[in-house]
Design an enzyme around this catalytic site. Structure first.
Site, PDB file in Angstrom:
ATOM      1  N   ARG A  83      67.346  38.712 -19.086  1.00  0.00           N
ATOM      2  CA  ARG A  83      67.929  38.352 -20.377  1.00  0.00           C
ATOM      3  C   ARG A  83      68.739  39.493 -20.996  1.00  0.00           C
ATOM      4  NH1 ARG A  83      62.158  36.229 -22.481  1.00  0.00           N
ATOM      5  NH2 ARG A  83      61.509  37.497 -20.686  1.00  0.00           N
ATOM      6  N   SER A 106      52.935  47.268 -21.122  1.00  0.00           N
ATOM      7  CA  SER A 106      54.168  46.672 -20.663  1.00  0.00           C
ATOM      8  C   SER A 106      55.292  47.666 -20.923  1.00  0.00           C
ATOM      9  CB  SER A 106      54.387  45.392 -21.471  1.00  0.00           C
ATOM     10  OG  SER A 106      54.945  44.440 -20.663  1.00  0.00           O
ATOM     11  N   GLY A 107      56.100  47.901 -19.905  1.00  0.00           N
ATOM     12  CA  GLY A 107      57.193  48.860 -20.054  1.00  0.00           C
ATOM     13  C   GLY A 107      58.217  48.444 -21.086  1.00  0.00           C
ATOM     14  N   GLY A 132      60.208  44.454 -13.598  1.00  0.00           N
ATOM     15  CA  GLY A 132      61.059  43.290 -13.856  1.00  0.00           C
ATOM     16  C   GLY A 132      62.513  43.676 -14.024  1.00  0.00           C
ATOM     17  N   ARG A 158      82.206  72.058 -27.090  1.00  0.00           N
ATOM     18  CA  ARG A 158      81.741  71.431 -25.846  1.00  0.00           C
ATOM     19  C   ARG A 158      80.606  72.229 -25.217  1.00  0.00           C
ATOM     20  NH1 ARG A 158      87.090  70.933 -22.727  1.00  0.00           N
ATOM     21  NH2 ARG A 158      85.646  70.326 -21.074  1.00  0.00           N
TER      22      ARG A 158
HETATM   23  C1  UD1 Z   1      54.621  38.506 -21.056  1.00  0.00           C
HETATM   24  C2  UD1 Z   1      53.355  37.655 -21.048  1.00  0.00           C
HETATM   25  C3  UD1 Z   1      53.266  36.891 -22.378  1.00  0.00           C
HETATM   26  C4  UD1 Z   1      53.279  37.871 -23.517  1.00  0.00           C
HETATM   27  C5  UD1 Z   1      54.512  38.788 -23.443  1.00  0.00           C
HETATM   28  C6  UD1 Z   1      54.389  39.892 -24.463  1.00  0.00           C
HETATM   29  C7  UD1 Z   1      53.014  37.001 -18.717  1.00  0.00           C
HETATM   30  C8  UD1 Z   1      53.144  35.937 -17.711  1.00  0.00           C
HETATM   31  N1  UD1 Z   1      53.437  36.715 -19.956  1.00  0.00           N
HETATM   32  O1  UD1 Z   1      55.731  37.623 -21.107  1.00  0.00           O
HETATM   33  O2  UD1 Z   1      52.049  36.144 -22.401  1.00  0.00           O
HETATM   34  O3  UD1 Z   1      53.294  37.155 -24.739  1.00  0.00           O
HETATM   35  O4  UD1 Z   1      54.585  39.415 -22.150  1.00  0.00           O
HETATM   36  O5  UD1 Z   1      55.521  40.734 -24.465  1.00  0.00           O
HETATM   37  O6  UD1 Z   1      52.520  38.073 -18.416  1.00  0.00           O
HETATM   38  N2  UD1 Z   1      56.916  42.710 -14.693  1.00  0.00           N
HETATM   39  C9  UD1 Z   1      56.677  43.301 -13.482  1.00  0.00           C
HETATM   40  N3  UD1 Z   1      56.680  42.525 -12.366  1.00  0.00           N
HETATM   41  C10 UD1 Z   1      56.864  41.171 -12.413  1.00  0.00           C
HETATM   42  C11 UD1 Z   1      57.097  40.578 -13.668  1.00  0.00           C
HETATM   43  C12 UD1 Z   1      57.108  41.374 -14.799  1.00  0.00           C
HETATM   44  O7  UD1 Z   1      56.503  44.519 -13.390  1.00  0.00           O
HETATM   45  O8  UD1 Z   1      56.820  40.548 -11.349  1.00  0.00           O
HETATM   46  C13 UD1 Z   1      56.936  43.569 -15.906  1.00  0.00           C
HETATM   47  C14 UD1 Z   1      58.253  43.544 -16.626  1.00  0.00           C
HETATM   48  O9  UD1 Z   1      59.104  44.587 -16.137  1.00  0.00           O
HETATM   49  C15 UD1 Z   1      57.840  43.791 -18.071  1.00  0.00           C
HETATM   50  C16 UD1 Z   1      56.440  43.216 -18.147  1.00  0.00           C
HETATM   51  O10 UD1 Z   1      55.990  43.093 -16.813  1.00  0.00           O
HETATM   52  O11 UD1 Z   1      57.818  45.180 -18.363  1.00  0.00           O
HETATM   53  C17 UD1 Z   1      56.427  41.853 -18.854  1.00  0.00           C
HETATM   54  O12 UD1 Z   1      57.246  40.959 -18.143  1.00  0.00           O
HETATM   55  P1  UD1 Z   1      58.197  39.922 -18.868  1.00  0.00           P
HETATM   56  O13 UD1 Z   1      58.910  39.145 -17.825  1.00  0.00           O
HETATM   57  O14 UD1 Z   1      58.990  40.597 -19.905  1.00  0.00           O
HETATM   58  O15 UD1 Z   1      57.094  38.962 -19.543  1.00  0.00           O
HETATM   59  P2  UD1 Z   1      57.262  38.056 -20.832  1.00  0.00           P
HETATM   60  O16 UD1 Z   1      58.019  36.845 -20.486  1.00  0.00           O
HETATM   61  O17 UD1 Z   1      57.771  38.871 -21.963  1.00  0.00           O
HETATM   62 CA    CA Z   2      58.623  40.898 -22.148  1.00  0.00          CA
END
Ligand code: UD1
Ligand code: CA
Length: 462
Positions: free
Chosen positions: A16, A103-104, A12, A335
């Protein structure tokens, strides 16, 4: 024990964050978010770790180049978390075992919690198990929807009804999935939601419809599964991590005069009875020995400091080594590539660069010592400059042991001052000085007797 395959989502953009840097490369306590997650994952000793990369993929890969156990798959377009996991199909489909999905952007998760997740998952014989948490302010997270106490689905904030928004149990975004039913179920995720994305949490409802077991495991402290989505969250989590690091240091016998203004990166090591004054920054792989004093305004980066070292106010040391008993600062600048020997002194407004000071050597005031080797017990006078740069190349200055370099000397490199030599103050030294010799490299002083009176008389007659 079944095989564990870790998948970390990090494709992602982190819209934000409003940053040119991919979100997972932002740092907390000196360590990127993604590296924190990889370290936690490694604690499970998994059969494989796969990271899904997309935005800033090359940067993310490069940042983890030291982790040779990690594989990467690309998600070219970020169509949602469900779509992200689908990108691992070519690597994982057909294998047996359990996927641990991380999640990263959830950097504080502990390996103990993942072990508890796996235990709950295995005991229940579940197809999927979700880590959940209770949060007083659940805004932004997916909500856990239960019927008769059983998890039935997860609803994202944007798609939730007011009643669902009031639920305080949230989805951490961390799951265990059985591999066998995983990819067929992922194929049936749709994108009929407000964001038009393939939502990974929809797997819950899909598995439930097919009468598969879906479990939850609730983490005790919700802080552990906080996601980083904005700079505010980055700052809040950084502050939690910093406080914890400071507590560990104090428990190990380090005095922090003001923990609120002590900034110590996660990997930094500090020995007992070292006293750290307010507003000190200890960064990267810095190691500090026992019984040191680190005074206010000091910043130490990737440096090794011995025992009983006193670093006075506003000193910066980067990629260098300082041995036991040395004194630095105030206002010293060491340094990269420098070594300060035992009991050596590097005083106020002294700058070292790729320079080693022997044991007991002193440069107490106002000097630039670059590309130099300085022997034991040598004294470098105030205002000494090594002229290491001729406009094209850098050259070395070699100063032996027990040398006396008089104040305001200019040492034009390449030049060698052999052991025990003596440089007269104010000299420009352009040729090597033999051992034990005195070098005087300046115009001889001339005194003109009665000159002042004579000048007055000349003025009066004009
Ligand atoms: C997500 C969850 C939410 C949970 C929250 C917890 C979904 C739809 N929602 O929301 O239920 O409460 O995490 O933190 O999963 N990413 C990808 N590819 C994409 C989209 C996202 O690799 O196409 C990765 C992002 O880099 C990130 C992770 O997935 O590391 C989570 O994505 P993010 O968009 O932050 O999800 P949240 O809105 O936080
Ligand atoms: Ca997130």
């Amino acid at each position: 024990m079944t095989d564990i395959h870790v998948v970390i989502l990090g494709a992602g953009k982190g819209t934000r964050m409003k940053s040119a840097l991919p979100k997972v490369l932002h740092k907390i306590g000196g360590i990127t978010l993604i590296e924190r997650v990889v370290r936690t994952a490694s604690g499970l000793e998994p059969a494989s770790i796969t990271i899904v990369v997309g935005h800033g993929a090359d940067q993310v890969r490069d940042s983890l180049s030291r982790q040779d156990s990690v594989r990467f798959v690309a998600q070219e377009r970020q169509l949602g978390t469900g779509h992200a996991l689908l990108q691992t199909r070519s690597i994982l489909e057909g294998k047996a075992g359990t996927v641990v999905l991380l999640s990263g952007d959830v950097p504080l998760l502990r390996v103990e919690s993942l072990q508890a997740l796996l235990a709950a998952h295995n005991t229940a014989g579940a197809a999927a198990t979700v880590i959940t948490a209770n949060m007083a302010r659940p805004f932004g997270y997916g909500r856990i929807v239960r019927t008769n106490g059983r998890l039935t689905k997860i609803v994202e904030e944007r798609d939730a009804t007011p009643a669902q928004k009031a639920l305080t149990e949230i989805n951490s975004g961390i799951y265990a999935f059985e591999l066998a039913p995983l990819f067929p179920a992922l194929d049936s995720i749709g994108k009929a939601n407000k964001q038009g994305e393939y939502y990974l949490p929809d797997l819950v409802a899909i598995h439930r419809k097919q009468s598969r077991v879906v479990e939850t495991w609730t983490v005790e402290s919700a802080g552990e599964i906080r996601g980083i989505n904005s700079r505010t969250e980055l700052a809040e989590v950084t502050s939690m991590v910093r406080q914890q690091k400071n507590e560990e240091l104090m428990a190990a016998g380090v005095t922090l005069i003001d923990p609120a203004t002590t900034y110590v990166d996660a990997d930094v090591v500090v020995g007992p009875d070292t006293v750290i004054y307010p507003c000190v920054y200890l960064e990267g792989s810095t190691k500090i020995g026992a019984a040191c004093e680190i005074h206010s305004g000091t910043r130490l980066v990737n440096s090794t400091i011995g025992d009983r070292v006193c670093i006075r106010n506003h000193t910066v040391v980067t990629d260098s080594t300082v041995e036991s008993g040395a004194f630095l600062g105030p206002f010293a600048h060491v340094r990269p590539g420098s070594q300060v020997g035992e009991d050596a002194h590097v005083g106020n407004f002294v700058e070292l660069k790729k320079t080693s000071m022997g044991n007991g050597a002193k440069a107490n005031h106002l000097a630039y010592l670059g590309d130099a080797t300085i022997g034991e017990k040598t004294n470098v006078g105030a205002g000494t400059i090594t002229c290491n740069y001729d406009g094209e190349k850098k050259h070395r200055t070699v100063i032996g042991a027990n040398v006396f370099v008089g104040s305001n000397s200019t040492l034009v490199a390449p030049v060698t001052l052999a052991d025990g030599s003596y440089i007269a103050a104010g000299s420009a030294v352009t040729a090597d000085v033999p051992a034990g010799a005195l070098a005087i490299g300046r115009a001889r002083q001339e005194n003109k007797d009665g000159w002042v009176k004579k000048r007055k008389e000349t003025k009066a007659t004009n």
